[in-house]
Design a protein around this motif. Structure first.
Motif, PDB file in Angstrom:
ATOM      1  N   GLU A  81      10.210  -0.308 -10.008  1.00  0.00           N
ATOM      2  CA  GLU A  81      10.224  -1.853  -9.685  1.00  0.00           C
ATOM      3  C   GLU A  81       9.160  -2.173  -8.597  1.00  0.00           C
ATOM      4  OE1 GLU A  81      14.639  -2.832  -9.188  1.00  0.00           O
ATOM      5  OE2 GLU A  81      14.803  -1.380 -10.366  1.00  0.00           O
ATOM      6  N   PRO A  82       7.981  -2.287  -9.483  1.00  0.00           N
ATOM      7  CA  PRO A  82       6.902  -2.704  -7.984  1.00  0.00           C
ATOM      8  C   PRO A  82       7.371  -4.300  -7.964  1.00  0.00           C
ATOM      9  CG  PRO A  82       5.657  -1.965 -10.705  1.00  0.00           C
ATOM     10  CD  PRO A  82       7.523  -3.158 -10.421  1.00  0.00           C
ATOM     11  N   ALA A  83       7.817  -4.541  -7.792  1.00  0.00           N
ATOM     12  CA  ALA A  83       8.265  -6.338  -7.322  1.00  0.00           C
ATOM     13  C   ALA A  83       9.877  -6.642  -6.297  1.00  0.00           C
ATOM     14  CB  ALA A  83       8.512  -7.517  -8.377  1.00  0.00           C
ATOM     15  N   ALA A  84      10.529  -5.332  -6.729  1.00  0.00           N
ATOM     16  CA  ALA A  84      11.296  -4.790  -4.965  1.00  0.00           C
ATOM     17  C   ALA A  84      10.760  -3.792  -4.847  1.00  0.00           C
ATOM     18  CB  ALA A  84      12.280  -4.891  -6.120  1.00  0.00           C
ATOM     19  N   LEU A  85       9.158  -3.207  -4.994  1.00  0.00           N
ATOM     20  CA  LEU A  85       8.916  -2.269  -3.940  1.00  0.00           C
ATOM     21  C   LEU A  85       9.652  -1.475  -4.447  1.00  0.00           C
ATOM     22  CD1 LEU A  85       7.463  -4.085  -0.862  1.00  0.00           C
ATOM     23  CD2 LEU A  85       5.902  -2.942  -2.939  1.00  0.00           C
ATOM     24  N   ARG A  86      10.071  -1.321  -5.064  1.00  0.00           N
ATOM     25  CA  ARG A  86      11.481   0.135  -5.816  1.00  0.00           C
ATOM     26  C   ARG A  86      11.247   1.152  -6.530  1.00  0.00           C
ATOM     27  NH1 ARG A  86      17.425   0.076  -4.234  1.00  0.00           N
ATOM     28  NH2 ARG A  86      18.207   2.020  -5.291  1.00  0.00           N
ATOM     29  N   ILE A  87      11.895   2.281  -5.994  1.00  0.00           N
ATOM     30  CA  ILE A  87      11.122   3.198  -7.528  1.00  0.00           C
ATOM     31  C   ILE A  87      12.807   4.371  -6.924  1.00  0.00           C
ATOM     32  CG2 ILE A  87      10.512   5.737  -7.838  1.00  0.00           C
ATOM     33  CD1 ILE A  87       7.398   4.438  -6.692  1.00  0.00           C
ATOM     34  N   ASN A  88      12.814   4.393  -8.264  1.00  0.00           N
ATOM     35  CA  ASN A  88      15.220   4.926  -8.542  1.00  0.00           C
ATOM     36  C   ASN A  88      14.303   6.459  -8.605  1.00  0.00           C
ATOM     37  OD1 ASN A  88      16.201   2.933  -7.896  1.00  0.00           O
ATOM     38  ND2 ASN A  88      15.817   2.136  -9.383  1.00  0.00           N
ATOM     39  N   PHE A  89      15.111   7.368  -8.542  1.00  0.00           N
ATOM     40  CA  PHE A  89      14.869   8.781  -9.072  1.00  0.00           C
ATOM     41  C   PHE A  89      15.515  10.053  -9.626  1.00  0.00           C
ATOM     42  CE2 PHE A  89      14.378   9.274  -4.693  1.00  0.00           C
ATOM     43  CZ  PHE A  89      15.380  10.360  -4.675  1.00  0.00           C
ATOM     44  N   GLN A  90      15.365  10.591 -10.177  1.00  0.00           N
ATOM     45  CA  GLN A  90      16.656  11.290 -10.426  1.00  0.00           C
ATOM     46  C   GLN A  90      15.909  12.554 -10.760  1.00  0.00           C
ATOM     47  OE1 GLN A  90      18.940  10.542 -14.176  1.00  0.00           O
ATOM     48  NE2 GLN A  90      20.752  11.704 -14.098  1.00  0.00           N
ATOM     49  N   HIS A  91      16.232  13.701 -10.934  1.00  0.00           N
ATOM     50  CA  HIS A  91      16.327  15.781 -10.817  1.00  0.00           C
ATOM     51  C   HIS A  91      16.599  15.005 -12.199  1.00  0.00           C
ATOM     52  CE1 HIS A  91      13.823  15.810  -7.516  1.00  0.00           C
ATOM     53  NE2 HIS A  91      14.974  15.564  -6.580  1.00  0.00           N
ATOM     54  N   THR A  95       0.899  -1.093   0.262  1.00  0.00           N
ATOM     55  CA  THR A  95      -0.234  -0.276  -0.146  1.00  0.00           C
ATOM     56  C   THR A  95       0.889   0.717   0.137  1.00  0.00           C
ATOM     57  OG1 THR A  95      -2.229  -1.111   1.153  1.00  0.00           O
ATOM     58  CG2 THR A  95      -2.097   1.400   1.270  1.00  0.00           C
ATOM     59  N   VAL A  96       1.669   0.769   0.684  1.00  0.00           N
ATOM     60  CA  VAL A  96       3.065   2.289   0.866  1.00  0.00           C
ATOM     61  C   VAL A  96       3.280   2.961  -0.075  1.00  0.00           C
ATOM     62  CG1 VAL A  96       4.713   3.728   1.689  1.00  0.00           C
ATOM     63  CG2 VAL A  96       3.485   2.226   3.541  1.00  0.00           C
ATOM     64  N   HIS A  97       3.490   1.722  -1.245  1.00  0.00           N
ATOM     65  CA  HIS A  97       4.898   1.690  -2.430  1.00  0.00           C
ATOM     66  C   HIS A  97       3.991   1.804  -3.365  1.00  0.00           C
ATOM     67  CE1 HIS A  97       6.939   0.481  -5.859  1.00  0.00           C
ATOM     68  NE2 HIS A  97       5.756  -0.144  -6.185  1.00  0.00           N
ATOM     69  N   ARG A  98       2.174   1.767  -3.518  1.00  0.00           N
ATOM     70  CA  ARG A  98       2.127   2.007  -4.644  1.00  0.00           C
ATOM     71  C   ARG A  98       1.366   3.965  -3.782  1.00  0.00           C
ATOM     72  NH1 ARG A  98      -1.940  -1.316  -2.873  1.00  0.00           N
ATOM     73  NH2 ARG A  98      -3.307  -0.321  -2.204  1.00  0.00           N
ATOM     74  N   ILE A 121       3.513   5.931  -3.429  1.00  0.00           N
ATOM     75  CA  ILE A 121       4.239   6.942  -3.787  1.00  0.00           C
ATOM     76  C   ILE A 121       4.013   6.663  -4.817  1.00  0.00           C
ATOM     77  CG2 ILE A 121       7.292   6.890  -3.712  1.00  0.00           C
ATOM     78  CD1 ILE A 121       6.962   5.194  -0.681  1.00  0.00           C
ATOM     79  N   ALA A 122       4.453   5.187  -5.411  1.00  0.00           N
ATOM     80  CA  ALA A 122       4.349   5.054  -7.441  1.00  0.00           C
ATOM     81  C   ALA A 122       2.692   5.212  -8.236  1.00  0.00           C
ATOM     82  CB  ALA A 122       4.601   3.315  -7.375  1.00  0.00           C
ATOM     83  N   GLU A 123       1.913   5.793  -7.881  1.00  0.00           N
ATOM     84  CA  GLU A 123       1.366   6.465  -8.197  1.00  0.00           C
ATOM     85  C   GLU A 123       1.504   7.680  -7.939  1.00  0.00           C
ATOM     86  OE1 GLU A 123      -2.444   4.418  -7.206  1.00  0.00           O
ATOM     87  OE2 GLU A 123      -1.433   2.516  -8.307  1.00  0.00           O
ATOM     88  N   VAL A 124       2.066   8.837  -8.378  1.00  0.00           N
ATOM     89  CA  VAL A 124       2.051  10.137  -8.413  1.00  0.00           C
ATOM     90  C   VAL A 124       0.439  10.778  -8.278  1.00  0.00           C
ATOM     91  CG1 VAL A 124       3.858   9.972  -9.444  1.00  0.00           C
ATOM     92  CG2 VAL A 124       2.000  10.563 -11.043  1.00  0.00           C
ATOM     93  N   GLY A 125      -1.037  10.457  -8.779  1.00  0.00           N
ATOM     94  CA  GLY A 125      -1.520  11.205  -8.328  1.00  0.00           C
ATOM     95  C   GLY A 125      -2.076  11.259  -6.993  1.00  0.00           C
ATOM     96  N   ASN A 126      -1.460  10.825  -6.093  1.00  0.00           N
ATOM     97  CA  ASN A 126      -1.028  10.448  -4.788  1.00  0.00           C
ATOM     98  C   ASN A 126      -0.615  11.558  -3.814  1.00  0.00           C
ATOM     99  OD1 ASN A 126      -3.226   8.248  -4.598  1.00  0.00           O
ATOM    100  ND2 ASN A 126      -1.392   6.538  -5.172  1.00  0.00           N
ATOM    101  N   TRP A 127       0.143  11.987  -4.743  1.00  0.00           N
ATOM    102  CA  TRP A 127       1.848  13.233  -4.377  1.00  0.00           C
ATOM    103  C   TRP A 127       0.776  14.360  -3.724  1.00  0.00           C
ATOM    104  CZ3 TRP A 127       6.751  12.945  -7.148  1.00  0.00           C
ATOM    105  CH2 TRP A 127       6.826  11.662  -6.961  1.00  0.00           C
TER     106      TRP A 127
END
Length: 314
Positions: A74-84, A21-24, A26-32
């Motif tokens: 990376e949903p399977a790893a519950l990871r999101i990489n980012f770069q500005h 739930t937490v990963h989702r 962050i992953a779904e930017v409409g929540n931000w």
């Protein structure tokens, strides 16, 4: 290969919400805009296969801004990489990752990693960037924890609704009426005064005093992001006592019934003030109805004045 002047830092927090739930969230930017206080609106842009490109409108030191972000989810790893993709002096590079780890069925640990570089590899600048990264990371994690836990504990507190009118006029005229908020004190009876700043085209700061039915005047401040001639997104940052969150969208599109002009709201109730505002017997359901009615009344009034304006121009 890691740059020799690159500094890496990590921050973490435990959240009483399942990891997926937490990963989702962050992953779904409409929540931000709902989860992170500084975020006004996020849009997806064209991106190469396997990654995302985002445009984020947010505030820094109370000033609205827009910045691009690259992500790999990376949903399977519950990871999101980012770069500005754009950084401001003295930052030469900034990226990182969100990692969510299950701690149990209903709890998780969120780790927020950053790596950054200073222009000219200046050690003093690196320290200043590090202090800013620390401050922002701690604030983001605290907001994520508070808002995710509140939503998970009581889904009734956050709700959305929409009002739509159909207009025998043009999309352009309807959009213009909502976009030209500096004219609202002349055009809308419930708006007493209004101040609109748009230093960056498409990014507005709107402050206004509105009259309630009982004659009292309330001051509100919102940041708005405009997309001519079809969409205006906003986030209210000075809030009435019954709300701790209010975001919304004005949308305009041609249909077989004319222009569909809609006002959408998402609200989170402030339970601490329900009794004070509505009385000791008031429930969350009463507060939902009260807030929904108040916001819909203003939205429908605005949409109907816009409709009369647009139809009068035909």
């Amino acid at each position: 290969m890691e740059h020799p002047g690159m500094r890496q830092v990590a921050h973490e927090i435990n959240v009483a919400v399942p990891a997926d739930t937490v990963h989702r969230l962050i992953a779904e930017v409409g929540n931000w805009p709902r989860i992170f206080p500084s975020v006004v609106h996020v849009e997806y842009e064209e991106a190469p296969e396997g990654e995302e490109r985002l445009r984020i409108w947010d505030t820094a030191a109370g000033e609205p801004r827009c910045r691009p972000l690259r992500r790999i989810v990376e949903p399977a790893a519950l990871r999101i990489n980012f770069q500005h993709l754009v950084t401001e002096t003295p930052v030469a590079g900034l990226g990182g990752a969100w990692l969510v780890e299950p701690l149990g069925e209903n709890s998780s640990r969120v780790r927020l990693l950053h790596e950054f570089r200073a222009e000219g590899d200046d050690p003093g600048a690196l320290d200043r960037i590090g202090a800013e990264v620390d401050r922002n990371a701690l604030a983001e994690l605290a907001a994520l924890k508070e808002n995710a836990e509140r939503e998970y504990a009581d889904s009734e507190l956050t709700f959305s609704f929409e009002d739509t009118v159909y207009v025998d006029g043009s999309v352009k005229d309807m959009y213009a009426f909502i976009n030209e908020a500096h004219l609202w004190s002349e055009r809308l009876p419930h708006v007493a005064t209004v101040r609109l700043d748009e230093d960056t085209p498409g990014l507005q700061t709107l402050e206004m005093d509105t009259r309630a039915k009982d004659g009292s005047v309330h001051t509100t401040k919102s940041y708005r992001v405009t997309f001519a001639h079809h969409h205006i997104a906003y986030k209210q940052v000075t809030l009435p006592a019954l709300m701790i969150l209010h975001t919304g969208h004005w949308t305009f599109q041609d249909t077989d019934q004319g222009v569909a002009a809609a006002s959408q709201h998402t609200v989170t109730l402030n339970t601490a003030n329900i009794e004070k505002i509505l009385g000791a017997a008031a429930t969350v359901a009463d507060a939902r109805e009260y807030v929904h009615t108040a916001l819909s009344t203003n939205s429908r009034a605005t949409l109907n004045h816009a409709k009369a304006h647009a139809e009068g121009r035909r």
